[in-house]
Write an enzyme that holds these catalytic residues in place. Structure first.
Site, mmCIF file in Angstrom:
data_model
loop_
_atom_site.group_PDB
_atom_site.id
_atom_site.type_symbol
_atom_site.label_atom_id
_atom_site.label_comp_id
_atom_site.label_asym_id
_atom_site.label_seq_id
_atom_site.Cartn_x
_atom_site.Cartn_y
_atom_site.Cartn_z
ATOM 1 N N LYS A 1 45.605 33.896 44.923
ATOM 2 C CA LYS A 1 44.173 34.210 44.982
ATOM 3 C C LYS A 1 43.466 33.280 45.956
ATOM 4 O O LYS A 1 43.705 32.073 45.943
ATOM 5 C CB LYS A 1 43.540 34.057 43.589
ATOM 6 C CG LYS A 1 44.079 35.041 42.565
ATOM 7 C CD LYS A 1 43.493 34.774 41.193
ATOM 8 C CE LYS A 1 43.883 33.422 40.652
ATOM 9 N NZ LYS A 1 43.450 33.175 39.273
ATOM 10 N N THR B 1 31.033 32.461 38.904
ATOM 11 C CA THR B 1 32.471 32.663 39.093
ATOM 12 C C THR B 1 33.265 32.176 37.888
ATOM 13 O O THR B 1 34.496 32.125 37.941
ATOM 14 C CB THR B 1 32.971 31.890 40.341
ATOM 15 O OG1 THR B 1 32.585 30.517 40.195
ATOM 16 C CG2 THR B 1 32.379 32.458 41.614
ATOM 17 N N GLY C 1 35.414 32.271 34.890
ATOM 18 C CA GLY C 1 36.279 33.281 34.274
ATOM 19 C C GLY C 1 36.775 34.376 35.203
ATOM 20 O O GLY C 1 37.396 35.337 34.737
ATOM 21 N N THR C 2 36.538 34.245 36.509
ATOM 22 C CA THR C 2 37.045 35.289 37.423
ATOM 23 C C THR C 2 38.570 35.359 37.367
ATOM 24 O O THR C 2 39.158 36.440 37.336
ATOM 25 C CB THR C 2 36.615 35.048 38.892
ATOM 26 O OG1 THR C 2 36.942 33.704 39.244
ATOM 27 C CG2 THR C 2 35.148 35.292 39.113
ATOM 28 N N GLY C 3 39.213 34.177 37.335
ATOM 29 C CA GLY C 3 40.684 34.134 37.316
ATOM 30 C C GLY C 3 41.236 34.782 36.051
ATOM 31 O O GLY C 3 42.159 35.604 36.112
ATOM 32 N N CYS C 4 40.664 34.431 34.894
ATOM 33 C CA CYS C 4 41.098 35.024 33.609
ATOM 34 C C CYS C 4 40.991 36.539 33.682
ATOM 35 O O CYS C 4 41.911 37.276 33.290
ATOM 36 C CB CYS C 4 40.198 34.565 32.462
ATOM 37 S SG CYS C 4 40.082 32.788 32.256
HETATM 38 N N1 LIG Z 1 32.772 34.372 46.100
HETATM 39 C C1 LIG Z 1 33.637 35.365 45.886
HETATM 40 N N2 LIG Z 1 33.423 36.591 46.423
HETATM 41 C C2 LIG Z 1 34.279 37.604 46.203
HETATM 42 N N3 LIG Z 1 35.392 37.485 45.441
HETATM 43 C C3 LIG Z 1 35.666 36.303 44.878
HETATM 44 C C4 LIG Z 1 34.812 35.174 45.054
HETATM 45 N N4 LIG Z 1 35.332 34.108 44.362
HETATM 46 C C5 LIG Z 1 36.444 34.561 43.762
HETATM 47 N N5 LIG Z 1 36.675 35.864 44.073
HETATM 48 C C6 LIG Z 1 37.766 36.710 43.545
HETATM 49 O O1 LIG Z 1 37.867 36.377 42.177
HETATM 50 C C7 LIG Z 1 39.228 36.245 41.775
HETATM 51 C C8 LIG Z 1 39.519 34.832 41.299
HETATM 52 O O2 LIG Z 1 39.763 34.004 42.409
HETATM 53 P P1 LIG Z 1 39.886 32.416 42.402
HETATM 54 O O3 LIG Z 1 40.785 32.039 43.512
HETATM 55 O O4 LIG Z 1 38.504 31.839 42.415
HETATM 56 O O5 LIG Z 1 40.585 32.176 40.996
HETATM 57 P P2 LIG Z 1 40.416 31.043 39.905
HETATM 58 O O6 LIG Z 1 40.088 29.742 40.559
HETATM 59 O O7 LIG Z 1 41.630 31.101 39.065
HETATM 60 O O8 LIG Z 1 39.177 31.528 39.052
HETATM 61 P P3 LIG Z 1 38.372 30.666 37.943
HETATM 62 O O9 LIG Z 1 37.052 30.358 38.617
HETATM 63 O O10 LIG Z 1 38.206 31.606 36.811
HETATM 64 O O11 LIG Z 1 39.190 29.452 37.584
HETATM 65 C C9 LIG Z 1 40.043 36.689 42.980
HETATM 66 O O12 LIG Z 1 40.346 38.052 42.869
HETATM 67 C C10 LIG Z 1 39.119 36.420 44.161
HETATM 68 O O13 LIG Z 1 39.408 37.273 45.227
HETATM 69 C C1 LIG Z 2 39.912 28.856 27.517
HETATM 70 C C2 LIG Z 2 39.756 28.879 28.988
HETATM 71 N N1 LIG Z 2 40.719 29.449 29.734
HETATM 72 C C3 LIG Z 2 40.603 29.462 31.088
HETATM 73 C C4 LIG Z 2 39.500 28.919 31.719
HETATM 74 C C5 LIG Z 2 39.413 28.934 33.225
HETATM 75 O O1 LIG Z 2 38.354 29.616 33.710
HETATM 76 C C6 LIG Z 2 38.493 28.362 30.882
HETATM 77 N N2 LIG Z 2 37.374 27.817 31.405
HETATM 78 N N3 LIG Z 2 38.664 28.351 29.544
#
Ligand SMILES: Nc1ncnc2c1ncn2[C@@H]1O[C@H](COP(=O)(O)OP(=O)(O)OP(=O)(O)O)[C@@H](O)[C@H]1O
Ligand SMILES: Cc1ncc(CO)c(N)n1
Length: 272
Positions: A179, A217, A219-222
Site C-alpha cells: 500500500k 485516514t 483505519g484505512t488499512g484495516c
Molecule cells: N490520502 C489518500 N488518498 C487516497 N487514498 C489513500 C490516501 N491515504 C491512504 N489511501 C489508501 O488507503 C489505503 C491504506 O493505505 P496506507 O498505506 O495508508 O495503509 P495503512 O498505513 O496501513 O493505514 P492506517 O492509516 O489504517 O494504518 C490504501 O488503499 C491507500 O491507497
Molecule cells: C485495534 C486497532 N487495530 C489497528 C489499528 C491501525 O489503524 C488501530 N488503530 N487499532
C-alpha cells in the site's frame, strides 16, 4: 453461495474507526456477514492509544473455537495480534480447525503501529508474525510494515517497494498488497505482487488514484484488508478485488467529511 461469513481476529477501537469495528463495517459494505474475535481491548480514540488489555489466551482460544465449532468460515482477516502468545494461539487454532477441512481465505493485515504512532505489536512478536504469514493468501503491509517483513529499510522509491514485496511474496508463497499511502506524490498507488511459481512471476498489478487531502485516514488499512477478504470470498479475482477496493476507498475518504468523529485522525465513511 449466498452471503459469505467473514471473521475478523483483531483489536478494538471504541471510537469505531479502526480495528474490529472498522472491519465489521467494511465486511458489510462489501456484502459479507461479519463476525469477530477480540484479541485485545484497546482504549483508543482518533488522537491515540491510552491502554491495551488483552484477555488470557485461553479465553481467546475459547472465542475462536466458539466460532469455528459452529459456523462455516469463508474468509478470515487478522489485524492487531499484539504479542507472541496471541499469534501462537491463533496459529494453533488455525492448524487444528482446518486440519480436516479446506482452510478459508486468510488475509493478514500486519498491524504494527497505529496512525497515531502508538505500537500495536510488541517488537519481539515480529518474527512470530512473519512465521504466521506462511498460512496466509494475502498480506497487506504499508511502507514501514513491508520494510520489517522484508528485512529492509522503509523506502520512498516505488521500485524498491515492489522489490521488497517480491521478497515477501516469494518467502511465503503469498500475494502481497503493497500500500502506497505513506509515499509522497499526487497519486496513491497500491500494488498486488504475486509469488514466483514454476520460475515465473505473474505481472504486478498496480492501481493508482488521486491523493485526497484529508486527515481522515484512521483505519484505512484495516478497512482495505477486510474489504479484500470479503471480495475474495465472494469470488472476485485479485485484479477485480483491487479495482473495487480502490474505487470504494476513494469514495470512503471523500465521504469522510459527512462525519464528525473526534479531533484527531478521523475515520473514513464506510457507506459513502
Ligand atoms: N490520502 C489518500 N488518498 C487516497 N487514498 C489513500 C490516501 N491515504 C491512504 N489511501 C489508501 O488507503 C489505503 C491504506 O493505505 P496506507 O498505506 O495508508 O495503509 P495503512 O498505513 O496501513 O493505514 P492506517 O492509516 O489504517 O494504518 C490504501 O488503499 C491507500 O491507497
Ligand atoms: C485495534 C486497532 N487495530 C489497528 C489499528 C491501525 O489503524 C488501530 N488503530 N487499532
Amino acid at each position: 453461495m449466498g452471503i459469505p461469513n467473514i471473521l475478523s481476529i483483531a483489536g478494538t477501537d471504541p471510537t469505531g474507526g479502526a480495528g474490529i469495528q472498522a472491519d465489521l463495517k467494511s465486511f458489510a459494505a462489501h456484502g459479507g456477514y461479519g463476525m469477530c474475535v477480540v484479541t485485545a481491548l484497546v482504549a483508543q480514540n482518533t488522537l491515540g492509544v491510552r491502554a491495551i488489555h488483552a484477555p488470557p489466551v485461553d479465553f481467546l482460544r475459547a472465542q475462536l473455537d466458539a466460532v469455528s465449532d459452529d459456523v462455516t468460515i469463508h474468509a478470515v482477516k487478522t489485524g492487531m495480534l499484539g504479542t507472541v502468545e496471541i499469534i501462537e494461539t491463533v496459529s494453533q487454532w488455525w492448524d487444528a480447525a482446518f486440519e480436516h477441512s479446506p482452510a478459508p481465505t486468510l488475509v493478514v493485515d500486519p498491524v504494527m503501529v497505529a496512525t497515531s504512532g502508538d505500537r500495536l505489536l510488541n517488537e519481539d512478536a515480529e518474527s512470530s508474525l512473519i512465521e504466521f504469514l506462511n498460512r496466509a493468501d494475502l498480506v497487506t503491509p504499508n511502507v514501514p510494515e513491508l520494510a520489517i517483513l522484508s528485512g529492509a529499510e522503509p523506502t520512498s522509491s516505488s521500485s524498491e517497494l515492489i522489490w521488497q514485496a517480491e521478497r515477501v511474496a516469494d518467502a511465503h508463497q503469498i500475494v502481497v498488497l503493497a500500500k502506497g499511502g505513506h509515499m509522497s506524490g499526487s497519486r496513491v498507488a497500491d500494488s498486488l505482487v504475486f509469488p514466483t511459481s514454476g520460475g515465473q512471476r505473474p505481472e504486478t498489478y498496480t492501481v493508482a488514484t488521486p491523493r485526497i487531502e484529508t486527515t481522515s485516514t484512521h483505519g484505512t488499512g484495516c478497512s482495505v484488508s477486510a474489504a479484500f477478504a470479503t471480495l475474495r470470498a465472494r469470488g472476485l479475482s485479485w485484479h477485480g478485488g483491487l479495482d473495487s477496493v480502490k474505487d470504494w476507498m476513494q469514495r470512503a475518504l471523500e465521504g469522510a467529511d459527512q462525519l464528525d468523529v473526534g479531533r484527531g485522525n478521523g475515520p473514513i465513511n464506510h457507506f459513502p
